[in-house]
Scaffold this active site. Structure first.
Site, PDB file in Angstrom:
ATOM      1  N   ASP A  97       0.813  -1.215   0.000  1.00  0.00           N
ATOM      2  CA  ASP A  97       0.000   0.000   0.000  1.00  0.00           C
ATOM      3  C   ASP A  97       0.850   1.270   0.000  1.00  0.00           C
ATOM      4  OD1 ASP A  97      -1.997  -1.864   0.308  1.00  0.00           O
ATOM      5  OD2 ASP A  97      -3.024  -0.788   1.917  1.00  0.00           O
ATOM      6  N   HIS A 109      -6.388   2.959  -4.022  1.00  0.00           N
ATOM      7  CA  HIS A 109      -6.252   3.219  -2.587  1.00  0.00           C
ATOM      8  C   HIS A 109      -6.605   4.661  -2.242  1.00  0.00           C
ATOM      9  CE1 HIS A 109      -5.191   2.040   1.383  1.00  0.00           C
ATOM     10  NE2 HIS A 109      -3.982   2.611   1.452  1.00  0.00           N
ATOM     11  N   HIS A 165      -5.134   9.100   0.308  1.00  0.00           N
ATOM     12  CA  HIS A 165      -5.221   8.349   1.565  1.00  0.00           C
ATOM     13  C   HIS A 165      -6.128   9.039   2.578  1.00  0.00           C
ATOM     14  CE1 HIS A 165      -3.852   5.628   4.812  1.00  0.00           C
ATOM     15  NE2 HIS A 165      -3.416   4.847   3.822  1.00  0.00           N
ATOM     16  N   HIS A 186       3.638  -2.332   3.050  1.00  0.00           N
ATOM     17  CA  HIS A 186       3.653  -0.971   2.495  1.00  0.00           C
ATOM     18  C   HIS A 186       4.953  -0.702   1.736  1.00  0.00           C
ATOM     19  CE1 HIS A 186       0.575  -0.732   5.620  1.00  0.00           C
ATOM     20  NE2 HIS A 186       0.099   0.343   4.999  1.00  0.00           N
TER      21      HIS A 186
END
Length: 295
Positions: A115, A166, A170, A263
């Site tokens: 991510d 995503h 964020h 990540h």
């Protein structure tokens, strides 16, 4: 005359002798002069040749234990089939994430998901590691970074990995926005991704922070994206988490079909990459396979 008397006397003596010798109460039959030896069959009874006890043949109506003159009972059990059917496999629980989001690959293969990228410093490093291991993974990219580093998005796609939306930047509270605002955010992210990699498929959406709402899930589905959660979160997004902790948490919580959250941007990538080397080694010892969960 004397001879006649002697003859009569001899006859009487002979008759008395026969009466004394013959069994009492029985008269000799016409065959009484035949041989007294018992009659023997021409073929010997099985088992009698070596002096063993001869077998006795049971009456025909008693052979094989069948009842005489009766049909088999109507409640007799049916003959079992030659090959019993194998029990049906238990269905795999795939959608046990928050609000029914997906948290399992649906197979024995595990999925590594990265991510918050792409990152010009760490995404190339992660791609190199995946290539060395022959592993395909998933990258959940942020729209603003996809717009800033389009060549990295293209590299991800060219390496055969799967893409995931995503959000644009964020936004943790995205799911609380109006449906129109959520749609605009996700569509803007998709547009940045497809501009960087024309024709790329984006089959998944992952909400920032896993803060799912029914509204965000519904909008993503309307845009053709399945909402993807995870099975394992080692907290590599926290700079205080050590390499050893990341490694141990992934190995302890992973099993076939797990979706592992990692990540490649905006987090503790150095320790994550160090832990990833040990994770690959242990997964190999467990004979795990990998899936990018592409459509």
């Amino acid at each position: 005359m004397g001879r006649h008397k002697l003859g009569i006397a001899a006859a009487i003596v002979a008759m008395l002798a026969l009466a004394w010798l013959w069994p009492e109460g029985e008269a000799p039959s016409s065959g009484s002069l035949a041989s007294a030896e018992p009659t023997v069959s021409e073929s010997p009874t099985p088992g009698s040749e070596d002096g063993g006890e001869a077998e006795t043949t049971a009456p025909a109506d008693e052979q094989a234990g069948e009842p005489t003159g009766e049909s088999p009972a109507s409640d007799a059990p049916a003959s079992p089939s030659a090959e019993p059917e194998a029990p049906a496999a238990e269905p795999v629980a795939v959608y046990e994430g928050p609000l029914g989001t997906r948290n399992h690959t649906g197979s024995e293969a595990v999925a590594l998901t990265f991510d918050d990228g792409p990152s010009p410093e760490w995404t190339p490093r992660v791609l190199d590691m995946l290539r060395e291991q022959g592993v395909k993974a998933m990258f959940c990219v942020i729209g603003a970074y996809a717009e800033a580093y389009p060549e990295l998005v293209a590299d991800i796609v060219n390496e055969g990995h799967t893409l995931c939306n995503h959000s644009w930047f964020h936004e943790f509270d995205l799911g609380t926005w109006s449906e129109a605002e959520i749609r605009a955010n996700l569509q803007r992210t998709n547009d940045a991704i497809t501009k960087a990699a024309p024709g790329a498929d984006i089959p998944y959406f992952r909400h920032p922070g896993g803060q799912w709402t029914d509204k965000a899930i519904a909008v993503a589905a309307d845009l053709g994206m399945e909402s993807l959660h995870w099975t394992v979160d080692p907290s590599d997004w926290d700079n205080a988490t050590t390499k050893k902790q990341i490694e141990q948490r992934v190995l302890d919580a992973s099993s076939p079909g797990a979706i592992v959250l990692l990540h490649d941007g905006a987090s503790n990538q150095k320790d994550m990459c160090g832990a990833l080397e040990e994770i690959f080694a242990e997964f190999a010892r467990r004979d795990y396979t990998y899936t990018a969960m592409g459509s």
